[in-house]
Each structure stands twice: as structure tokens, then as C-alpha cells.
Write a protein that holds these residues in place. Structure first.
Motif, short mmCIF file in Angstrom:
data_model
loop_
_atom_site.label_atom_id
_atom_site.label_comp_id
_atom_site.label_asym_id
_atom_site.label_seq_id
_atom_site.Cartn_x
_atom_site.Cartn_y
_atom_site.Cartn_z
N HIS A 461 -5.69 17.29 6.90
CA HIS A 461 -5.44 17.44 5.47
C HIS A 461 -3.95 17.46 5.15
O HIS A 461 -3.56 17.80 4.04
N ASN A 462 -3.15 17.07 6.12
CA ASN A 462 -1.70 17.10 5.98
C ASN A 462 -1.12 15.70 5.97
O ASN A 462 -1.79 14.73 6.37
N PRO A 463 0.13 15.55 5.54
CA PRO A 463 0.77 14.23 5.58
C PRO A 463 0.74 13.63 6.98
O PRO A 463 0.71 14.34 7.99
N SER A 464 0.77 12.32 7.03
CA SER A 464 0.67 11.58 8.28
C SER A 464 1.84 11.90 9.21
O SER A 464 2.95 12.21 8.78
N VAL A 465 1.56 11.78 10.53
CA VAL A 465 2.63 11.95 11.51
C VAL A 465 3.67 10.84 11.38
O VAL A 465 4.79 10.96 11.88
N ASN A 502 1.58 15.98 -1.58
CA ASN A 502 2.52 16.55 -0.62
C ASN A 502 3.27 15.46 0.15
O ASN A 502 4.43 15.64 0.52
N THR A 503 2.61 14.33 0.38
CA THR A 503 3.30 13.20 1.01
C THR A 503 4.36 12.64 0.08
O THR A 503 5.47 12.28 0.52
N LEU A 540 3.80 13.99 -11.45
CA LEU A 540 3.80 15.41 -11.13
C LEU A 540 4.81 15.73 -10.03
O LEU A 540 5.48 16.78 -10.07
N THR A 541 4.98 14.84 -9.06
CA THR A 541 5.85 15.13 -7.91
C THR A 541 6.85 14.01 -7.64
O THR A 541 7.45 13.97 -6.58
N TYR A 542 7.07 13.11 -8.60
CA TYR A 542 7.88 11.93 -8.29
C TYR A 542 9.37 12.21 -8.35
O TYR A 542 9.84 13.19 -8.93
N ASP A 543 10.12 11.32 -7.72
CA ASP A 543 11.57 11.28 -7.81
C ASP A 543 11.92 9.97 -8.51
O ASP A 543 11.62 8.89 -7.98
N PRO A 544 12.54 10.00 -9.69
CA PRO A 544 12.82 8.76 -10.42
C PRO A 544 13.64 7.75 -9.63
O PRO A 544 13.57 6.55 -9.89
N ALA A 545 14.39 8.24 -8.64
CA ALA A 545 15.27 7.34 -7.90
C ALA A 545 14.60 6.69 -6.70
O ALA A 545 15.10 5.67 -6.19
N THR A 546 13.47 7.24 -6.23
CA THR A 546 12.88 6.71 -4.99
C THR A 546 11.38 6.50 -5.03
O THR A 546 10.84 5.82 -4.15
N SER A 547 10.67 7.05 -5.99
CA SER A 547 9.21 6.90 -6.05
C SER A 547 8.85 5.60 -6.75
O SER A 547 9.33 5.32 -7.85
N VAL A 548 7.98 4.82 -6.12
CA VAL A 548 7.63 3.47 -6.59
C VAL A 548 6.14 3.40 -6.89
O VAL A 548 5.32 3.76 -6.03
N LEU A 549 5.78 2.95 -8.07
CA LEU A 549 4.36 2.82 -8.44
C LEU A 549 3.94 1.36 -8.28
O LEU A 549 4.54 0.46 -8.86
N TRP A 550 2.88 1.15 -7.53
CA TRP A 550 2.34 -0.19 -7.28
C TRP A 550 0.91 -0.22 -7.81
O TRP A 550 -0.03 0.19 -7.15
N GLU A 551 0.74 -0.68 -9.05
CA GLU A 551 -0.58 -0.78 -9.67
C GLU A 551 -1.22 -2.12 -9.31
O GLU A 551 -0.53 -3.12 -9.12
N GLU A 552 -2.56 -2.12 -9.28
CA GLU A 552 -3.27 -3.36 -8.95
C GLU A 552 -4.44 -3.65 -9.89
O GLU A 552 -5.24 -4.53 -9.63
N PHE A 553 -4.55 -2.88 -10.99
CA PHE A 553 -5.60 -3.18 -11.96
C PHE A 553 -5.45 -4.63 -12.43
O PHE A 553 -4.33 -5.12 -12.62
N THR A 576 11.93 21.22 -7.98
CA THR A 576 10.95 20.47 -7.20
C THR A 576 10.43 21.33 -6.06
O THR A 576 11.21 21.85 -5.26
N PRO A 577 9.11 21.50 -5.95
CA PRO A 577 8.56 22.33 -4.87
C PRO A 577 8.46 21.56 -3.57
O PRO A 577 8.68 20.34 -3.53
N THR A 578 8.09 22.24 -2.51
CA THR A 578 7.82 21.58 -1.23
C THR A 578 6.33 21.32 -1.06
O THR A 578 5.93 20.45 -0.28
#
Length: 664
Positions: A461-465, A502-503, A540-553, A576-578
Motif C-alpha cells: 500500500h506504499n509508493p513503489s520501490v 503519497n507517490t 490536492l498534492t501537486y507541485d505546479p513546477a513538476t506535476s504533469v497531468l496526462w489525460e486520455e479521455f 505541503t505534507p509528507t
């Protein structure tokens, strides 16, 4: 009978008092102040400043870690110095618990605070330490009863505390009750407050003026017939809009009735925002910003992307394009970053990475190649720990991209091996750590920066290794497939939603790209609800400088960027929380407020996002002070899709797997 599914702490439903008789209308009319059961009594000491008085005691701010505490006074309490007053610093000794309250045996001044009460109204504290439930009584005998609370806790054994406050009549078999106390809903509860109703109480929604703080919350003057309506505050109460204090104008929503009492699910301080005086300069409205949309990605040209639009039409909306060699230079020339698909991890006969060098293939301990089935085609797993694989990847990728400009290589299937039945076997001597280190070495050898696709292969249930690969200097970021929504499984929920969030947080902390690839190809116009759920979760948890949204609708033009990506939320109210659990409000929905939000670069005021990833339960909407919702309609940005901040007011509750993005 309608069963409330909101998981909040219900407290006392006290009989309203018209103010006669000289008694405090906020205290129980019989039984006096509530005190903990004998089993909870223990010697405690604390100190702090008194912030509110009420008949029978006061509220004090003890600082970290216990914060606001309710202190009860009785005839046995020894008080050294003046009678307690707001602003006085005191030492308190007594019995009780830091998770409930303290019944004082002694009170003494600790210095400071002067000798006069503070004329400034004190903030009203929010009590905690209670669990609550409601339902029909299926058993009752003396001081014990059983309440059928329905799903998920079923029949809950309840013991009535010695000084329990009971309102609305005597609990009887088949009566509907709401109760609050200590304990656990999964085992048993000791009830300090029980309210009896004919059926589940309706939702009250009213406005008034705060009269005074009480042991359980505060009282509100609603009209001439209801001058002191008890409002119960709990740890789950949502308080917004300003400081809750005596004299404040409030709007209260929650189960109950102004003829009895109300559990304050939502309390909005509605005092108007002070207007600047003639000598004050109004705060100017922020001007436009240069970032017109969140970072976006999508297929454009190449094998998978549309060829039905000019690249210049996509440029104002698309940050990253996954494309082929033929179109890369033209797409790059209009300002869109380009990435080229590669897969050095799983190959099949005929792929550029498929060679006669057996050392590049992974083998099990019997010497057989490790394989994986992909839509009926056998693919071979490459040996990430082979020193020749990194050199092969560099050579093949260099040849494939010759003559074309690419800003990054998309490294597909960079994932741990999970063994049978997905894989034919584990590679001989396999460990996640060694395998991940090998994948990192392969990415490091690439001729261009790498965005690896492996973040969605979670570690339980945690982020990938594979997140450890983000530390490599040649790794630009990671891709998370099936991010928040998926064609087959729908909206992400429960622990999977939390792990995705969390990822996103973990990746943002490394200042590397987080590609949130939604993997839902349903029609965009028919999927507004899913689009908003995914976007609210993303913000909710994004960083405007590095988070990228890839929609496919899907869209008529084949260009899959949608209007919601033009909403930029900046200046979060909380740091920003951890872990995303830090954004859960009162044990219910998750939410985050932003001070400055923009639509296509134009200031739109503050905004907030809220998500309920629970697939079964309804929770209070955590930001009732906002009056408009984000309104999305139509298809993508090149197909007539629209965005507006003037949607209807948000509902009082978020339904299971519900979301909202709201504005003033």
C-alpha cells in the motif's frame, strides 16, 4: 428511516432553555456538569491561559501537545486567588484525561494575566476525545444497552456513564438514539450523552449570533423564541470563515433542531469582511500570471497521437508530447517538449532491443528466459543487472532518435518483477533492491534524460520501490499509469487513492516530474464527474513546477487536453505534507485551500479542493464558506470545452467518491 452515514462525533442534544430561572442555558438541566466515568479518572496536572468561561467551568489553552482543554469546577475545587477569568494564567490539578476533560481539585494563578477579565471575546474551543454512533436500540437493561448502528459496526454494546446526560425521553427498546462517549465503535462505548428521537434527526440549517461558549460548544440566539440554542462542537466539526467567539454571526448546519439542540457539523462565521476605511488602501487584485495551465502531457502525432490539428493549435495547452521521429522536430519548433517511447525492459522478437546477446536477457535458476505475456504476445524480460544492457540501450536509443529533437526518453515497464503468475519466474537471485539499482543504471546510460514508467507498481500500500530511481541525475521523473481514474476500474479509492497521492507528494519532494497518466479513454463530455475527481485529487498534492497531468479521455479532434487544466492553484494555506492523511479533515473528506487561484492566467480569487475517496460513506463538505463550484462542460480545449468558476453552491456533503472544486 433515513440513516445518516456521516462519520462524525455526535454529542449532547440538550433541551433548549428560554433563559429564565437564572441557570446557564448551555448546561444540562439535571445531573450538572458531565464528569468522566470512574474507570477514566486519573490524576492530571496542566497549565495555560483561560480562553472562555461557562457555567460550571472554563476552557483553557494548554499549548502543545494537548491544546484546548475543558476544566470543570465543583464544590470541592480549591481556588487560590480570584475567581477564574478570561486571560488568566492558571495551574490546574484534578482528575480526568487529556483526551476528554479535567475535573479540577485545585486551581491557582501561575503569573501573568493581570487581575481583570479580558474584554476581548475569546475563541471557542472545539472539544475532542469522543466517538459517536446512532441507531435503533436492540437491547436495554439498567445502565446497559445495545445500539444497532448499521454498517460497518453493527450492534455496539453501550454502557451509560454514572453522570450520563439523557435528553428527549428514556431510552427504550426500538428507540432511535444518538450518543457520544469514549471507547471504540468496533468494541464498546461508554456513553456520556444520549439523545432520544422518534427517528434519525433531520438536518437543521439556521443562522444566529453566538451567545457564549459552553462545555460542549456554544449557544446561539436564533430568534426571540430560541435565544440560546445549544450547538455541540466535536473534533469532526468544520469551522470556517473567521474566529468563532461570542457575538459572532454564524450559520450552523447539522442534525438536530433549534427546539432542542444541534450537532454542529458545519459552522461558518458569516461576519462580513471588514471594508477598508477611507484612509486605507484596498488590497489590489493580483495581476495575471504567465503559467496558463498546469503542466500537461499527451500523445501528439507519431503512432498514437492525433494528426487532425496543427501543432501550433496544441502549443498553448500542451507541455509534453509523446511522439515519433517524423513529427518531433515540427512539434518541438512550436514550443512543446517531446519524448520518445522506448522499452529496454520487456522486448519481443523484432524489437530494436531484441538481439542475439543472451547476456541481456533475464534467466531463472534453471537457465530459462523469464517471460511475460502481453495481450497474447510473449515478451522477454531483460536482465537489469547485466552490464551489457545499459550499453545496448544507449546504442539503440541513439540510433532510433537520430536526426530528431527529443527532450526525454519514455522508459516503459521499469517495474519490479512480481513472479508467477504475471511472470514465468523470478530471475535467479532476484531482489527488488538489486533490480531497481539495475534499472537506474540503464536509465543513467540513456542518451537523453529518462522519464520511467513504474511509479504505479506499488510496494504493498506504499509508493513503489522504483521511486529510488528519482535520485539519478539522468532521470527527469516518473510516470504513474492509471492515475486517479481508469476506464476499467473507475475512480481510485481507499488505500490505492492514498498511495497515489503519497507517490505524487514523494515525487514532488524530489523536484522531479510526476506524470499522472489517467488511462481513461471514455468520452470526455460524458465523463465530467470522473475528470473533476481526478483533477481535484491531482491538485490536492501537486507541485505546479513538476506535476504533469496526462489525460486520455476521448475527444472529436483526438487532442486530449481539457479545460480544467487551465486552473492553477497557488499559495496553499497549509504547508505541503509528507503524507496525504495530513489533509484529511475531521476524519472525513480530504481538502486543501489555496489563497490565489487562476483560470488561464487570470486571477479568480482563492479556491479549495475536496475529495472523498471512500466508496461507501458520505462526509461533510469541509469548506462550506465557499459559495460557487467549478463548472466543466463539453469536450477538450480544442473541441469547445468550457470552464467556469460560477457553478452552483457546493452540497453540504460529499457523496462516496465525490469531489468538489470551489470558489467564493
Amino acid at each position: 428511516m433515513k440513516r445518516l452515514t456521516v462519520a462524525l462525533i455526535l454529542a449532547a442534544f440538550l433541551a433548549a432553555c428560554g433563559g429564565g430561572g437564572g441557570s446557564n442555558p448551555g448546561l444540562p438541566p439535571s445531573g450538572g456538569a458531565l464528569t468522566p466515568a470512574v474507570s477514566l479518572q486519573q490524576g492530571v496536572q496542566t497549565s495555560g491561559v483561560i480562553v472562555a468561561l461557562w457555567g460550571g467551568g472554563f476552557t483553557m489553552n494548554t499549548g502543545s501537545p494537548h491544546g484546548f482543554m475543558h476544566i470543570y469546577i465543583n464544590g470541592a475545587t480549591q481556588i487560590s486567588g480570584p475567581a477564574p477569568f478570561v486571560g488568566e494564567n492558571v495551574n490546574v490539578a484534578g482528575v480526568g484525561s487529556f483526551t476528554t476533560w479535567i475535573t479540577a481539585t485545585s486551581i491557582s494563578e501561575s503569573g501573568g494575566g493581570g487581575g481583570q477579565p479580558s474584554p476581548t471575546p475569546a475563541p471557542i474551543a472545539t472539544p475532542g476525545g469522543f466517538v459517536a454512533t446512532q441507531g435503533t436500540i436492540s437491547y436495554v437493561s439498567g445502565t446497559r444497552l445495545t445500539v444497532n448502528s448499521g454498517y460497518p459496526h453493527g450492534n455496539i454494546p453501550v454502557t451509560l456513564a454514572p453522570n450520563v446526560a439523557i435528553f428527549g425521553g428514556t431510552p427504550a427498546l426500538n428507540s432511535y438514539v444518538t450518543l457520544a462517549g469514549t471507547g471504540s465503535l468496533s468494541s464498546s462505548v461508554t456513553a456520556y450523552v444520549v439523545s432520544v428521537w422518534q427517528s434519525a434527526p433531520p438536518t437543521a440549517d439556521f443562522s444566529g449570533t453566538v451567545v457564549a461558549g459552553t462545555a460542549y460548544g456554544f449557544t446561539v440566539a436564533v430568534d426571540s423564541s430560541h435565544t440560546a440554542v445549544p450547538v455541540v462542537l466535536t473534533a469532526a466539526s468544520v469551522i470556517a470563515g473567521g474566529i468563532l467567539e461570542s457575538g459572532a454571526a454564524v450559520k450552523v448546519t447539522g442534525p438536530g433542531s433549534i427546539a432542542e439542540s444541534v450537532a454542529g457539523v458545519q459552522v461558518v462565521v458569516t461576519d462580513p469582511t471588514p471594508q477598508p476605511s477611507p484612509n486605507q488602501t484596498p488590497t489590489p487584485t493580483p495581476g495575471p500570471i504567465s503559467q496558463l495551465h498546469v503542466l500537461t502531457a499527451g500523445y501528439l502525432g507519431g503512432y498514437y497521437g492525433t494528426h487532425r490539428i496543427p501543432w501550433s493549435a496544441a502549443a498553448p495547452y500542451l507541455t509534453w508530447a509523446s511522439t515519433g521521429v517524423t513529427d518531433a522536430n515540427a512539434i518541438s519548433s512550436v514550443g512543446i517538449k517531446t519524448m520518445f517511447y522506448t522499452d529496454p525492459n520487456h522486448v519481443q522478437v523484432g524489437d530494436p532491443m531484441y538481439t542475439s546477446d543472451e547476456s541481456t536477457f533475464a534467466h531463472d535458476c534453471s537457465g530459462n528466459r523469464v517471460t511475460i505475456d502481453y495481450n497474447g504476445t510473449m515478451q522477454y524480460v531483460m536482465d537489469e543487472e547485466s552490464p551489457t544492457l545499459a550499453a545496448l540501450y544507449n546504442s539503440v536509443a541513439t540510433q532510433q532518435t537520430a536526426g530528431a529533437h527529443f527532450d526525454a526518453l519514455f522508459n516503459d515497464n521499469a517495474e519490479p518483477v512480481t513472479g508467477p503468475p504475471t511472470y514465468s519466474a523470478y530471475p535467479c537471485g532476484y531482489t527488488d533492491a538489486a533490480w531497481t539499482n539495475g534499472m537506474q543504471a540503464v536509465s543513467h546510460a540513456a542518451p537523453d534524460p529518462v522519464i520511467f514508467n513504474g511509479l504505479s507498481d506499488l510496494n504493498g500500500h506504499n509508493p513503489s520501490v522504483t521511486t529510488s530511481m528519482l535520485s539519478d541525475s539522468n532521470v527527469a521523473g516518473g510516470n504513474f499509469e492509471h492515475c486517479y481514474v481508469d476506464t476499467t476500474s473507475g475512480k481510485a479509492a481507499a488505500w490505492y487513492w492514498q498511495a497515489t497521492e503519497n507517490t505524487e507528494l514523494l515525487t514532488a519532494a524530489t523536484h522531479k516530474l510526476f506524470e499522472c497518466q489517467e488511462r481513461n479513454a471514455d468520452d470526455g463530455a460524458a465523463s465530467v464527474d470522473a475528470r473533476q475527481y481526478a483533477y481535484a485529487s491531482f491538485l490536492l498534492t501537486y507541485d505546479p513546477a513538476t506535476s504533469v497531468l496526462w489525460e486520455e479521455f476521448s475527444t472529436p479532434s483526438g487532442f486530449t487536453v481539457f479545460p480544467e487544466t487551465q486552473l492553477i492553484a497557488l499559495q496553499p494555506v497549509n504547508s505541503t505534507p509528507t503524507q496525504v492523511t495530513s489533509l484529511q479533515i475531521g476524519g472525513g473528506a480530504y481538502g486543501r485551500e489555496y489563497k490565489a487561484c487562476y483560470i488561464a492566467g487570470t486571477f479568480a480569487g482563492p479556491c479549495a479542493v475536496a475529495v472523498n475517496p471512500d466508496s461507501q460513506n458520505t462526509y461533510p463538505f469541509p469548506f462550506p464558506q465557499y459559495t460557487h463550484t467549478l463548472l466543466l462542460s463539453g469536450e477538450g480545449v480544442l473541441d469547445g470545452g468550457r470552464i467556469s468558476t460560477n457553478g452552483p453552491a457546493p452540497a453540504s456533503y460529499l457523496s462516496p467518491l465525490g469531489s468538489a472544486i470551489v470558489f467564493p
